[in-house]
Design an enzyme around this catalytic site. Structure first.
Site, PDB file in Angstrom:
ATOM      1  N   ASN A 242     -12.475  25.577  36.541  1.00 39.31           N
ATOM      2  CA  ASN A 242     -12.507  24.676  37.703  1.00 39.31           C
ATOM      3  C   ASN A 242     -11.150  24.056  38.005  1.00 39.31           C
ATOM      4  OD1 ASN A 242     -12.660  23.264  35.260  1.00 39.31           O
ATOM      5  ND2 ASN A 242     -13.604  21.488  36.216  1.00 39.31           N
TER       6      ASN A 242
ATOM      7  N   ASP B 189     -21.274 -20.039  22.182  1.00 41.53           N
ATOM      8  CA  ASP B 189     -21.231 -19.053  21.093  1.00 41.53           C
ATOM      9  C   ASP B 189     -22.537 -18.970  20.321  1.00 41.53           C
ATOM     10  OD1 ASP B 189     -21.110 -21.431  19.674  1.00 41.53           O
ATOM     11  OD2 ASP B 189     -19.360 -20.895  18.476  1.00 41.53           O
TER      12      ASP B 189
ATOM     13  N   ASN C 224     -26.293 -29.414  12.777  1.00 42.16           N
ATOM     14  CA  ASN C 224     -26.274 -29.514  14.240  1.00 42.16           C
ATOM     15  C   ASN C 224     -26.223 -28.131  14.885  1.00 42.16           C
ATOM     16  OD1 ASN C 224     -25.722 -30.149  16.935  1.00 42.16           O
ATOM     17  ND2 ASN C 224     -23.545 -30.535  16.546  1.00 42.16           N
TER      18      ASN C 224
ATOM     19  N   THR D  34     -14.605 -30.084  21.862  1.00 41.05           N
ATOM     20  CA  THR D  34     -15.861 -29.990  22.623  1.00 41.05           C
ATOM     21  C   THR D  34     -16.125 -31.266  23.445  1.00 41.05           C
ATOM     22  OG1 THR D  34     -16.951 -30.608  20.538  1.00 41.05           O
ATOM     23  CG2 THR D  34     -17.049 -28.308  21.157  1.00 41.05           C
TER      24      THR D  34
ATOM     25  N   ALA E 268     -14.479 -22.493  26.334  1.00 42.59           N
ATOM     26  CA  ALA E 268     -13.024 -22.482  26.514  1.00 42.59           C
ATOM     27  C   ALA E 268     -12.282 -22.204  25.209  1.00 42.59           C
ATOM     28  CB  ALA E 268     -12.574 -23.831  27.070  1.00 42.59           C
ATOM     29  N   GLY E 269     -12.986 -22.332  24.095  1.00 38.94           N
ATOM     30  CA  GLY E 269     -12.325 -22.323  22.779  1.00 38.94           C
ATOM     31  C   GLY E 269     -11.568 -21.036  22.491  1.00 38.94           C
TER      32      GLY E 269
ATOM     33  N   LEU F   9     -20.092 -24.528  27.071  1.00 40.04           N
ATOM     34  CA  LEU F   9     -18.716 -24.669  26.581  1.00 40.04           C
ATOM     35  C   LEU F   9     -18.193 -23.313  26.123  1.00 40.04           C
ATOM     36  CD1 LEU F   9     -19.089 -27.961  24.503  1.00 40.04           C
ATOM     37  CD2 LEU F   9     -18.708 -27.665  26.961  1.00 40.04           C
TER      38      LEU F   9
ATOM     39  N   ARG G 115     -11.175 -17.838  14.533  1.00 40.70           N
ATOM     40  CA  ARG G 115     -11.710 -17.133  13.375  1.00 40.70           C
ATOM     41  C   ARG G 115     -12.093 -15.684  13.686  1.00 40.70           C
ATOM     42  NH1 ARG G 115     -15.701 -22.120  12.235  1.00 40.70           N
ATOM     43  NH2 ARG G 115     -15.056 -22.635  14.374  1.00 40.70           N
TER      44      ARG G 115
END
Ligand code: UD1
Ligand code: MG
Length: 471
Positions: free
Chosen positions: A384, A101, A169, A79, A10-11, A8, A15
């Site tokens: 040069n 993440d 979690n 999610t 896409a967020g 996942l 923050r």
């Protein structure tokens, strides 16, 4: 049964306060999403689906590697919604779902979660951790018999729940593909307007199916939601990388201030001093010494190379036994031959420097082809650039360039020639000859005395002129 993986990503990463999508923020030179993909790919899933949304084109551009399937989550509805969108791409079998993440997750932990999932014949298994210092994670609710019944997000948890349930979690789940049908039962959260994947735990538990959470080290599961967390995981990753090199025989004098990208390589018995940055695809050979304050990017160093203090090396190659710095700058496409010396305040750009050649002090060598055994005097400059185009300077083997010389390119100094100090060289110098191009020295005798006695009699102003003596 086939294994599919869903990551996942896409967020918005609100923050982070950034225009760059969160999962593209880098730790040790690599986007955090890449770490997750690399850990997943060691399990060899039949399919890996990445859900993208915020900055989708940028993410696809940076991350695509030919093995990934991207699906677009147009509206960031949480999610649960993200996994529901990926569902059509998944194969029948076991599905690994991870947040993009959590860059510290290891393949070993993922493998052990899969094994426990199979052994316990669960419909859903996920990783948990206990760490009172970490906040913002979902809390795992267990009943009196210890069975997982729900996950409550930190922001929605009551004080009582926070007090009672300390298991959090990790955001890494293994689900049997049939159970993905329960995604349809997830309801939109009233306060956030999102579909939480974590609600599937309560739904599956309520349906009486087997599920469980398995503890893993909190270090592995840290999610990155803010710049502070990005820093914290970078420190952990850096420790992992540096201890890996120590175990392979590299000495670090001050590992706390040394930065080594994950993609860099370092050979045995090399010593790295503090405040050094070893970046990108850099490869350092055996027995090298990198003194403090240097940054080496995308470069290849042979064996026994010494990089003295405060030196910057970009996209260059340095052959065995050479010494660079202090305070030198090798710009891209510089190749330094064996046992060469590039010394104090010397800048080299897009040049080949031959074996044993020395440029010890205050010099600019740009677009130059310099043979072996050449001595470049202090303050030499290859001119040069004429304001429009770049030209090459060629210096063949055995040449001696005196100090404070300008070599106006295109120009060629042939084998064993000498250039006298202070010369401005605009034409080729034949092999074995001495080129000298500077005003002849005149000594005006008693000049100081005369100047002090009568300024008006100074030569060239007025009065008696004393003959200048050429020496
Ligand atoms: C999530 C879990 C939380 C867990 C934590 C672990 C939910 C509701 N919460 O919280 O229980 O403790 O991870 O790190 O799942 N994403 C999408 N689409 C969306 C929203 C998010 O793809 O619409 C992606 C994000 O890019 C991110 C991942 O999902 O990679 C997790 O989202 P994030 O907002 O970081 O969730 P957390 O608040 O950390
Ligand atoms: Mg997160």
């Amino acid at each position: 049964m086939k294994l599919s993986a869903v990551i996942l990503a896409a967020g918005r990463g609100k923050r982070m306060k950034s225009r760059t999508p969160k999962i593209l923020h880098e730790a040790l030179g690599r986007p955090m999403l890449r770490y997750v993909i690399d850990a997943v790919s060691t399990l060899k899933p039949a399919k890996t689906v990445v859900v993208i949304g915020n900055g989708a084109d940028e993410v696809r551009g940076r991350i695509s590697d030919g093995h990934l399937t991207f699906v677009l989550q147009k509206e960031l509805l949480g999610t649960g919604d993200a996994v529901a969108i990926a569902r059509k791409e998944l194969l029948k079998g076991t599905v690994l779902v991870l947040n993009g993440d959590c860059p510290l997750i290891t393949a070993a932990t993922l493998k052990s979660l899969l094994a426990r999932h199979k052994r316990s014949r669960n419909v859903l298994s996920f990783l948990s951790f206990v760490d009172e210092s970490m906040s913002g994670y979902g809390r795992i609710i267990r009943d009196s018999s210890g069975r997982v019944t729900d996950i409550v997000e930190d922001k929605h948890a009551s004080a009582l729940q926070k007090n009672m349930f300390k298991e959090l979690n990790g955001g890494v789940y293994v689900i049997e593909s049939e159970a993905l049908a329960y995604l349809d039962k997830i309801k939109k959260n009233n306060s956030s307007g999102e579909y939480y994947l974590t609600d599937i735990i309560g739904i599956i538990s309520g349906a009486g199916k087997r599920l469980d959470a398995y503890l893993c080290p909190s270090e592995e599961i840290r999610g990155v939601n803010s710049r502070e967390e990005l820093y914290e995981i970078s420190v952990i990753l850096q420790k992992r990388v540096i201890s890996g090199w120590m175990q392979k025989g590299v000495t670090f004098i001050g590992p706390e201030t040394t930065h080594v990208h994950v993609s860099a390589r370092i050979g045995r018995d090399t010593v790295i001093y503090p405040n050094t940055y070893i970046e990108g695809s850099t490869s350092i050979g055996n027995n090298c010494t990198i003194y403090p304050g240097s940054r080496i990017c995308d470069s290849v160093l042979g064996n026994g190379v010494i990089i003295k203090d405060n030196t910057l090396i970009e996209k260059s190659r340095i052959h065995d036994g050479s010494s660079i710095g202090p305070c030198a700058h090798l710009r891209p496409e510089s190749v330094i031959g064996r046992n060469a010396k590039i010394g104090n305040f010397v800048e080299v750009k897009k040049s080949n420097i031959g074996a044993g050649t020395k440029a010890g002090h205050l010099t600019y060598l740009g677009d130059a082809e310099i043979g072996p055994g050449v001595n470049i005097g202090a303050g030499t400059i290859t001119c040069n650039y004429d304001g429009k185009n770049k030209f090459r300077t060629i210096i063949k083997s055995g040449v001696f360039i005196g100090s404070d010389t300008q070599l106006v390119a295109p120009v060629r100094i042939n084998k064993d020639a000498y250039v006298a100090a202070g010369s401005t060289i605009t034409r080729d110098v034949p092999s074995g000859s001495l080129a000298i191009s500077r005003g002849r020295q005149r000594n005006l005798e008693d000049w100081t005395k005369r100047r002090e006695g009568d300024m008006s009699k100074e030569p060239g102003v007025k009065g008696k002129r004393k003959k200048a003596v050429d020496k």
